[in-house]
Scaffold this motif. Structure first.
Motif, PDB file in Angstrom:
ATOM      1  N   ALA A  33      92.026  20.748 -62.286  1.00  0.00           N
ATOM      2  CA  ALA A  33      93.284  21.466 -62.480  1.00  0.00           C
ATOM      3  C   ALA A  33      93.094  22.971 -62.539  1.00  0.00           C
ATOM      4  CB  ALA A  33      93.956  20.990 -63.775  1.00  0.00           C
ATOM      5  N   HIS A  34      91.864  23.423 -62.762  1.00  0.00           N
ATOM      6  CA  HIS A  34      91.659  24.866 -62.937  1.00  0.00           C
ATOM      7  C   HIS A  34      90.770  25.452 -61.843  1.00  0.00           C
ATOM      8  CE1 HIS A  34      91.380  28.748 -64.778  1.00  0.00           C
ATOM      9  NE2 HIS A  34      92.150  28.354 -65.780  1.00  0.00           N
ATOM     10  N   PRO A  35      91.241  26.512 -61.163  1.00  0.00           N
ATOM     11  CA  PRO A  35      90.455  27.087 -60.066  1.00  0.00           C
ATOM     12  C   PRO A  35      89.124  27.676 -60.513  1.00  0.00           C
ATOM     13  CG  PRO A  35      92.387  28.447 -60.549  1.00  0.00           C
ATOM     14  CD  PRO A  35      92.544  27.174 -61.315  1.00  0.00           C
ATOM     15  N   ASP A  36      89.014  28.082 -61.782  1.00  0.00           N
ATOM     16  CA  ASP A  36      87.759  28.662 -62.260  1.00  0.00           C
ATOM     17  C   ASP A  36      86.763  27.604 -62.721  1.00  0.00           C
ATOM     18  OD1 ASP A  36      88.633  31.244 -61.730  1.00  0.00           O
ATOM     19  OD2 ASP A  36      89.558  31.459 -63.702  1.00  0.00           O
ATOM     20  N   ALA A  37      87.163  26.333 -62.691  1.00  0.00           N
ATOM     21  CA  ALA A  37      86.237  25.241 -63.005  1.00  0.00           C
ATOM     22  C   ALA A  37      85.788  24.525 -61.730  1.00  0.00           C
ATOM     23  CB  ALA A  37      86.898  24.246 -63.954  1.00  0.00           C
ATOM     24  N   ALA A  38      86.199  25.048 -60.582  1.00  0.00           N
ATOM     25  CA  ALA A  38      85.886  24.428 -59.293  1.00  0.00           C
ATOM     26  C   ALA A  38      85.968  25.521 -58.221  1.00  0.00           C
ATOM     27  CB  ALA A  38      86.874  23.301 -59.011  1.00  0.00           C
ATOM     28  N   ALA A  39      86.110  25.116 -56.970  1.00  0.00           N
ATOM     29  CA  ALA A  39      86.463  26.077 -55.917  1.00  0.00           C
ATOM     30  C   ALA A  39      87.983  26.085 -55.817  1.00  0.00           C
ATOM     31  CB  ALA A  39      85.849  25.651 -54.584  1.00  0.00           C
ATOM     32  N   PRO A  40      88.595  27.247 -55.563  1.00  0.00           N
ATOM     33  CA  PRO A  40      90.065  27.291 -55.494  1.00  0.00           C
ATOM     34  C   PRO A  40      90.655  26.390 -54.417  1.00  0.00           C
ATOM     35  CG  PRO A  40      89.113  29.506 -55.448  1.00  0.00           C
ATOM     36  CD  PRO A  40      87.977  28.545 -55.350  1.00  0.00           C
ATOM     37  N   SER A  41      89.835  25.982 -53.450  1.00  0.00           N
ATOM     38  CA  SER A  41      90.318  25.076 -52.401  1.00  0.00           C
ATOM     39  C   SER A  41      90.167  23.611 -52.793  1.00  0.00           C
ATOM     40  CB  SER A  41      89.559  25.334 -51.098  1.00  0.00           C
ATOM     41  OG  SER A  41      88.169  25.165 -51.297  1.00  0.00           O
ATOM     42  N   ASP A  42      89.639  23.341 -53.999  1.00  0.00           N
ATOM     43  CA  ASP A  42      89.400  21.966 -54.452  1.00  0.00           C
ATOM     44  C   ASP A  42      90.202  21.641 -55.704  1.00  0.00           C
ATOM     45  OD1 ASP A  42      87.603  21.498 -52.412  1.00  0.00           O
ATOM     46  OD2 ASP A  42      85.823  21.820 -53.633  1.00  0.00           O
ATOM     47  N   ILE A  43      91.432  22.128 -55.798  1.00  0.00           N
ATOM     48  CA  ILE A  43      92.225  21.917 -57.012  1.00  0.00           C
ATOM     49  C   ILE A  43      93.572  21.271 -56.688  1.00  0.00           C
ATOM     50  CG2 ILE A  43      91.111  23.784 -58.302  1.00  0.00           C
ATOM     51  CD1 ILE A  43      93.640  25.491 -57.690  1.00  0.00           C
ATOM     52  N   LEU A  44      94.252  20.824 -57.731  1.00  0.00           N
ATOM     53  CA  LEU A  44      95.577  20.223 -57.584  1.00  0.00           C
ATOM     54  C   LEU A  44      96.540  21.176 -56.891  1.00  0.00           C
ATOM     55  CD1 LEU A  44      96.032  18.770 -61.182  1.00  0.00           C
ATOM     56  CD2 LEU A  44      95.848  17.403 -59.081  1.00  0.00           C
ATOM     57  N   TRP A  45      97.385  20.645 -56.027  1.00  0.00           N
ATOM     58  CA  TRP A  45      98.432  21.483 -55.420  1.00  0.00           C
ATOM     59  C   TRP A  45      99.355  22.054 -56.490  1.00  0.00           C
ATOM     60  CZ3 TRP A  45      99.885  17.190 -51.404  1.00  0.00           C
ATOM     61  CH2 TRP A  45      98.916  17.154 -50.385  1.00  0.00           C
ATOM     62  N   ASP A  46      99.677  21.231 -57.504  1.00  0.00           N
ATOM     63  CA  ASP A  46     100.575  21.700 -58.569  1.00  0.00           C
ATOM     64  C   ASP A  46      99.788  22.075 -59.829  1.00  0.00           C
ATOM     65  OD1 ASP A  46      99.895  19.040 -59.002  1.00  0.00           O
ATOM     66  OD2 ASP A  46     101.945  18.357 -59.449  1.00  0.00           O
ATOM     67  N   TYR A  47      98.673  22.770 -59.620  1.00  0.00           N
ATOM     68  CA  TYR A  47      97.777  23.085 -60.739  1.00  0.00           C
ATOM     69  C   TYR A  47      98.423  23.961 -61.799  1.00  0.00           C
ATOM     70  CZ  TYR A  47      96.743  27.961 -59.506  1.00  0.00           C
ATOM     71  OH  TYR A  47      96.838  29.312 -59.278  1.00  0.00           O
ATOM     72  N   GLU A  48      99.295  24.896 -61.388  1.00  0.00           N
ATOM     73  CA  GLU A  48      99.899  25.807 -62.372  1.00  0.00           C
ATOM     74  C   GLU A  48     100.779  25.038 -63.356  1.00  0.00           C
ATOM     75  OE1 GLU A  48     100.523  29.916 -59.925  1.00  0.00           O
ATOM     76  OE2 GLU A  48     101.254  28.055 -59.007  1.00  0.00           O
ATOM     77  N   ALA A  49     101.595  24.135 -62.828  1.00  0.00           N
ATOM     78  CA  ALA A  49     102.439  23.303 -63.690  1.00  0.00           C
ATOM     79  C   ALA A  49     101.575  22.414 -64.581  1.00  0.00           C
ATOM     80  CB  ALA A  49     103.383  22.455 -62.848  1.00  0.00           C
ATOM     81  N   ALA A  50     100.486  21.876 -64.011  1.00  0.00           N
ATOM     82  CA  ALA A  50      99.598  21.012 -64.788  1.00  0.00           C
ATOM     83  C   ALA A  50      98.947  21.787 -65.930  1.00  0.00           C
ATOM     84  CB  ALA A  50      98.526  20.406 -63.879  1.00  0.00           C
TER      85      ALA A  50
END
Length: 349
Positions: free
Chosen positions: A251-268
């Motif tokens: 769910a968090h771009p800084d815990a992964a690559a920004p291309s490997d995260i949920l589409w709705d990560y901000e809401a999550a």
């Protein structure tokens, strides 16, 4: 004082975590960028080694009560070779001796499960919660703790044979919602299924960073599941329990690559961080455990630790025999004790 110290670090329970085995009976390969070797056959041996180690530990004080498999247990290539049934049977059998001894096994679904089997099929094969008929659910494994399993592929275009699709499948709302989201947010996908797998550069013209997350192998929780999560966290607050959430896609771009995260990560992220504990400061959710991004990572956001576990698939078998973790819950911390390649982490409570 030593008694106080001991009481403060009382062990509540232990569980195992493994992610992204992605087994296939093929020679080693590479990731899309050709930057990492993928060890398809050795990944199975790593899964077996971890299951054997957990089995041996059942006679000890640190025995795991449950195992969380964070998905992508078999590789998408199995379907094309008509080996998906065999590959899944082979990997699932690794867990059977543990299950026979009473260890709970929780299997999440990821994009690679969905490349090989449809959602309804996976529910019949031990993934998700068959009782509730879905892939997101909650349970209480230890006093004071609630585990929330999320389905990061609730809205997803990953389906068996999807690389050959020329139009969306009928009667598949999760697919249709994902298709709409993908086409609206990535202009390279606007041509529909017939163009997606025909050599289109999915990243062309996209801003570097989180704008690159709208790719066909990612997915979204969707509004229904986000509302369910919000309600679950309010219940956890009212019940005065702490929460660890589990998801395949981070769910968090800084815990992964920004291309490997949920589409709705901000809401999550907002839902995960918003609900605060009743009588003490801090969010109800203390950690979110994920896979999908094979190199792993972690980041703290508003009191929630986002941890991405490393993949056996990309672990060099000449250097490590395992890539998994024992997670120890104490009254003072969540301790991630890496097995083999997996990093260690101490998350204070």
């Amino acid at each position: 004082s030593s008694f106080v110290c001991l009481a403060m670090t009382e062990v509540i329970g232990t569980f195992g975590v493994i992610a992204d085995v992605q087994y296939g009976d093929v020679e080693n390969g590479h990731n899309f960028a050709k930057t990492c070797t993928r060890y398809y056959r050795p990944a199975l041996a790593m899964l077996q080694a971890s299951c054997d180690a957990w089995l041996e530990s059942l006679e000890t004080a640190g025995a795991p009560k449950l195992i969380m498999n964070l998905a992508d247990i078999i590789d998408q290539g199995n379907l094309g070779r008509d080996e998906h049934e065999t590959a899944l049977k082979t990997t699932m059998e690794c867990f059977e001796p543990l299950a026979a001894k009473g260890v709970e096994i929780h299997h999440l679904i990821g994009n690679h499960e969905l490349y090989n089997f449809g959602p309804a099929d996976l529910l019949q094969r031990g993934f998700g919660c068959a009782r509730e008929g879905r892939f997101f659910y909650a349970f209480d494994p230890y006093p004071g703790w609630r585990f929330i399993v999320l389905n990061s592929m609730e809205n997803s275009v990953a389906r068996p044979g999807c690389i050959f699709f020329t139009e969306p499948p009928a009667n598949d709302p999760g697919y249709l919602a994902a298709r709409e989201m993908l086409m609206a947010n990535n202009s390279n996908m606007s041509g529909g299924e017939a163009s997606w797998y025909a050599g289109v550069n999915w990243l062309q013209g996209l801003e570097p960073g989180v704008g690159q997350r709208f790719l066909p192998y990612n997915g979204a929780l969707g509004s229904e599941q986000l509302e369910w999560l919000r309600v679950q966290l309010e219940k956890a607050r009212d019940d005065d329990v702490r929460v660890i959430a589990f998801t395949h896609i981070p769910a968090h771009p800084d815990a992964a690559a920004p291309s490997d995260i949920l589409w709705d990560y901000e809401a999550a992220l907002d839902v995960l961080a918003t609900t605060q504990r009743k009588n003490v400061p801090g969010p109800v959710v203390r950690a979110v455990f994920a896979g999908h991004h094979h190199l792993g990572g972690y980041h703290e956001d508003r009191g929630v630790f986002h941890v991405t576990f490393q993949a056996p698939l990309e672990t060099d078998p000449s250097k490590h025999k395992e890539c998994a973790a024992d997670v120890v819950l104490t009254s003072a911390a969540i301790r991630i004790n890496g097995r083999g390649a997996q990093f260690n982490l101490n998350i204070p409570l």
